[in-house]
Design an enzyme around this catalytic site. Structure first.
Site, PDB file in Angstrom:
ATOM      1  CD  GLU A 190      -7.168   2.524   6.047  1.00 13.87           C
ATOM      2  OE1 GLU A 190      -6.594   1.651   6.707  1.00 13.87           O
ATOM      3  OE2 GLU A 190      -6.605   3.213   5.168  1.00 13.87           O
ATOM      4  CD  GLU A 234      -2.779   1.229   2.456  1.00 19.47           C
ATOM      5  OE1 GLU A 234      -2.400   0.760   3.539  1.00 19.47           O
ATOM      6  OE2 GLU A 234      -3.907   1.713   2.263  1.00 19.47           O
TER       7      GLU A 234
HETATM    8  C1  LER Z   1      -3.582   1.981   6.261  1.00 20.14           C
HETATM    9  O1  LER Z   1      -4.344   1.244   5.378  1.00 20.14           O
HETATM   10  C2  LER Z   1      -3.386   3.352   5.778  1.00 20.14           C
HETATM   11  O2  LER Z   1      -3.875   3.729   4.748  1.00 20.14           O
HETATM   12  C3  LER Z   1      -2.574   4.245   6.579  1.00 20.14           C
HETATM   13  O3  LER Z   1      -2.818   5.570   6.224  1.00 20.14           O
HETATM   14  C4  LER Z   1      -2.767   4.067   8.059  1.00 20.14           C
HETATM   15  O4  LER Z   1      -1.853   4.875   8.678  1.00 20.14           O
HETATM   16 MN    MN Z   2      -5.278   2.436   3.588  1.00 22.81          MN
END
Ligand code: LER
Ligand code: MN
Length: 280
Positions: free
Chosen positions: A237, A143
């Site tokens: 999220e 990510e």
């Molecule tokens: C976690 O998925 C994320 O996107 C981060 O920004 C968490 O700190």
């Molecule tokens: Mn994230």
């Protein structure tokens, strides 16, 4: 047809069983968990999920100064790899498909060593956790985070270069539209470049509120996700509009992330997909 999940991080200190019940009420298929295997009993979580007809979708890895994949301290690097392995085992025990991975502590914005050296540490770590995940039928999603949370992998093209170098079938990239709204020139085009590597998706609006509460246009984003034949989870999220998100979540919390955003997020996506003529 997408499957929908929601990151329970936004529910703060609320018991997980209440979050699971809420997600079932609003028509979600799964629950995304924060990876703290030492504090979570998979048997109990599975019982709560079964009661509501939901499954565990994914586990997000939280990296800290004590578990940082590219720390200059080899013990910290080892702890970070062991932590991700633990999340993979936890995912396998829960039946979750995906574990997220970012090679720096969250909010670490200054490198501790030469970039090439950190990159190499990160590649080796991703291969190790990728092999562990592959043997257990779990996938690792790399990510990119925005510049205020990391410096090593901020954009999709960097994540693509990274996973291509890692070259493990269980390791792919992920898209988080909040980070992408800050770092990408064109979010939909970046998703199209990821193509078959796309392993997980975090949707949030420009301000990390529920889609529809910021200024992102989700139509081209969802069209790109559908067009590349993505078969993974759509996860929300959503996090408080604060510089210290963790402080808010472990303190007073943010009530709008309960019923209001849980309901609004999935409803907004379904409305956008209906407008695109996609099955929802
Ligand atoms: C976690 O998925 C994320 O996107 C981060 O920004 C968490 O700190
Ligand atoms: Mn994230």
């Amino acid at each position: 047809m997408f499957r929908y999940t929601y990151n329970t991080l936004a529910y703060g200190r609320e018991p997980l069983s209440e979050g699971i019940a809420r997600l079932a009420r609003y028509g979600y298929d799964g629950v995304e968990l924060v990876g703290e295997p030492a504090e979570q009993d998979p048997g109990r979580i599975r019982a709560d999920l079964d009661r509501h007809g939901l499954v565990a979708s994914s586990i997000i890895s939280i990296f800290t100064p004590e578990r940082d994949i590219v720390s200059t301290d080899p013990a910290v690097r080892r702890r970070a790899v062991d932590y991700v392995r633990g999340n993979v085992d936890h995912a396998a025990a829960l039946g979750a498909e995906v574990v997220t991975f970012t090679p720096t502590a969250c909010m670490k914005i200054v490198p501790g060593a030469e970039r090439a050296r950190e990159w190499q540490w990160a590649v080796e770590a991703a291969r190790a956790v990728g092999d562990h995940a592959g043997e257990r039928g779990v996938r690792i999603a790399v990510e990119p985070w925005n510049r205020y949370e990391t410096y090593l992998i901020n954009r999709m093209d960097q994540a693509i270069a990274f996973v291509d170098e890692v070259a493990r079938p269980a390791v792919g990239v992920m898209a988080d539209t909040f980070h992408m709204a800050i770092e990408e020139t064109d979010i939909a085009a970046a998703i199209r470049r990821a193509g078959a590597r796309l392993t997980h998706v975090h949707l949030a609006d420009s301000n990390r509120a529920a889609p529809g509460y910021g200024h992102l246009d989700f139509a081209p984003v969802l069209a790109a996700i559908a067009d590349i034949g993505y078969e993974g989870w759509i996860s929300y999220e959503l996090l408080p509009a604060a510089g210290d998100v963790w402080g808010v979540l472990s303190g007073a919390g943010a009530p709008e992330f309960g019923d209001l955003y849980t309901g609004a997020a999935i409803a907004h996506t379904r409305a956008v997909l209906a407008g695109l003529g996609e099955r929802t």
